[in-house]
Design a protein around this motif. Sequence first.
Motif, mmCIF file in Angstrom:
data_model
loop_
_atom_site.group_PDB
_atom_site.id
_atom_site.type_symbol
_atom_site.label_atom_id
_atom_site.label_comp_id
_atom_site.label_asym_id
_atom_site.label_seq_id
_atom_site.Cartn_x
_atom_site.Cartn_y
_atom_site.Cartn_z
ATOM 1 N N ILE A 68 35.761 27.008 47.583
ATOM 2 C CA ILE A 68 34.995 26.794 46.212
ATOM 3 C C ILE A 68 34.811 28.021 45.906
ATOM 4 O O ILE A 68 35.037 28.499 44.582
ATOM 5 C CB ILE A 68 34.209 25.846 46.086
ATOM 6 C CG1 ILE A 68 34.516 24.381 46.184
ATOM 7 C CG2 ILE A 68 33.332 26.127 44.514
ATOM 8 C CD1 ILE A 68 33.644 23.215 46.202
ATOM 9 N N ALA A 69 34.150 29.107 46.609
ATOM 10 C CA ALA A 69 33.726 30.502 46.393
ATOM 11 C C ALA A 69 34.758 31.199 46.001
ATOM 12 O O ALA A 69 34.957 32.108 45.165
ATOM 13 C CB ALA A 69 32.867 31.053 47.434
ATOM 14 N N VAL A 70 35.934 31.157 46.874
ATOM 15 C CA VAL A 70 37.240 31.967 46.662
ATOM 16 C C VAL A 70 37.852 31.487 45.497
ATOM 17 O O VAL A 70 38.293 32.401 44.736
ATOM 18 C CB VAL A 70 37.856 31.695 47.861
ATOM 19 C CG1 VAL A 70 39.433 32.253 47.742
ATOM 20 C CG2 VAL A 70 37.456 32.260 49.196
ATOM 21 N N ILE A 71 37.851 30.404 45.233
ATOM 22 C CA ILE A 71 38.599 29.854 43.846
ATOM 23 C C ILE A 71 37.822 30.407 42.608
ATOM 24 O O ILE A 71 38.344 30.877 41.487
ATOM 25 C CB ILE A 71 38.630 28.312 43.910
ATOM 26 C CG1 ILE A 71 39.625 27.870 45.131
ATOM 27 C CG2 ILE A 71 39.221 27.617 42.578
ATOM 28 C CD1 ILE A 71 39.579 26.308 45.047
ATOM 29 N N VAL A 72 36.258 30.217 42.786
ATOM 30 C CA VAL A 72 35.633 30.953 41.692
ATOM 31 C C VAL A 72 35.791 32.295 41.459
ATOM 32 O O VAL A 72 36.008 32.705 40.446
ATOM 33 C CB VAL A 72 34.171 30.437 41.731
ATOM 34 C CG1 VAL A 72 33.160 31.284 40.952
ATOM 35 C CG2 VAL A 72 33.892 29.140 41.810
ATOM 36 N N GLN A 73 35.923 33.058 42.414
ATOM 37 C CA GLN A 73 35.944 34.547 42.523
ATOM 38 C C GLN A 73 37.599 34.756 41.996
ATOM 39 O O GLN A 73 37.709 35.780 40.861
ATOM 40 C CB GLN A 73 35.792 34.994 43.784
ATOM 41 C CG GLN A 73 35.802 36.861 43.588
ATOM 42 C CD GLN A 73 34.730 37.068 42.941
ATOM 43 O OE1 GLN A 73 33.745 36.628 42.640
ATOM 44 N NE2 GLN A 73 35.116 38.413 42.279
ATOM 45 N N ILE A 74 38.506 34.004 42.275
ATOM 46 C CA ILE A 74 39.750 34.305 41.828
ATOM 47 C C ILE A 74 39.895 33.960 40.294
ATOM 48 O O ILE A 74 40.356 34.787 39.605
ATOM 49 C CB ILE A 74 40.690 33.490 42.610
ATOM 50 C CG1 ILE A 74 41.098 34.088 43.957
ATOM 51 C CG2 ILE A 74 42.029 33.547 41.873
ATOM 52 C CD1 ILE A 74 41.976 33.208 44.870
ATOM 53 N N TRP A 77 38.226 36.840 38.375
ATOM 54 C CA TRP A 77 39.128 37.919 38.536
ATOM 55 C C TRP A 77 40.176 37.971 37.505
ATOM 56 O O TRP A 77 40.565 38.938 36.759
ATOM 57 C CB TRP A 77 39.710 38.256 39.964
ATOM 58 C CG TRP A 77 40.339 39.305 40.255
ATOM 59 C CD1 TRP A 77 39.931 40.531 39.999
ATOM 60 C CD2 TRP A 77 41.740 39.744 40.750
ATOM 61 N NE1 TRP A 77 41.187 41.477 40.036
ATOM 62 C CE2 TRP A 77 41.866 40.833 40.765
ATOM 63 C CE3 TRP A 77 42.575 38.543 40.990
ATOM 64 C CZ2 TRP A 77 43.187 41.239 41.190
ATOM 65 C CZ3 TRP A 77 43.894 38.879 41.534
ATOM 66 C CH2 TRP A 77 44.206 40.393 41.401
ATOM 67 N N PHE A 78 40.927 36.810 37.292
ATOM 68 C CA PHE A 78 42.139 36.609 36.522
ATOM 69 C C PHE A 78 41.349 36.496 34.983
ATOM 70 O O PHE A 78 42.096 37.173 34.011
ATOM 71 C CB PHE A 78 42.606 35.297 36.668
ATOM 72 C CG PHE A 78 43.799 35.524 37.723
ATOM 73 C CD1 PHE A 78 44.658 36.450 37.681
ATOM 74 C CD2 PHE A 78 43.886 34.879 38.862
ATOM 75 C CE1 PHE A 78 45.886 36.813 38.593
ATOM 76 C CE2 PHE A 78 44.778 34.861 39.908
ATOM 77 C CZ PHE A 78 45.757 35.820 39.715
#
Length: 82
Positions: A68-74, A77-78
């Motif tokens: 979930i942290a990776v998805i939030v950061q992506i 970023w976008f």
Amino acid sequence: MRWIVAHLFWDKTGTERTGFVRGLWATRKLSAAVLGSAVLTWWEWVKHHPPEIVVIALIHFIFVLALIAVIVQIRRWFHHAR
């Protein structure tokens, strides 16, 4: 640690910290991590004994929360790139 609290544990998108429903909405990512790890642990329940299942549940929770942290950061970023 501040990023984890601000973006994973409590969503600060203009919601007030009042009411049960708003509290659930603000902690939706943490709730999704708990639910996702519960489902993964439930699938593994037959394969492991009770003392091992606690470790497996903790590993699943950390894995789902990191995902979930990776998805939030992506997403951030976008969104920032636009």
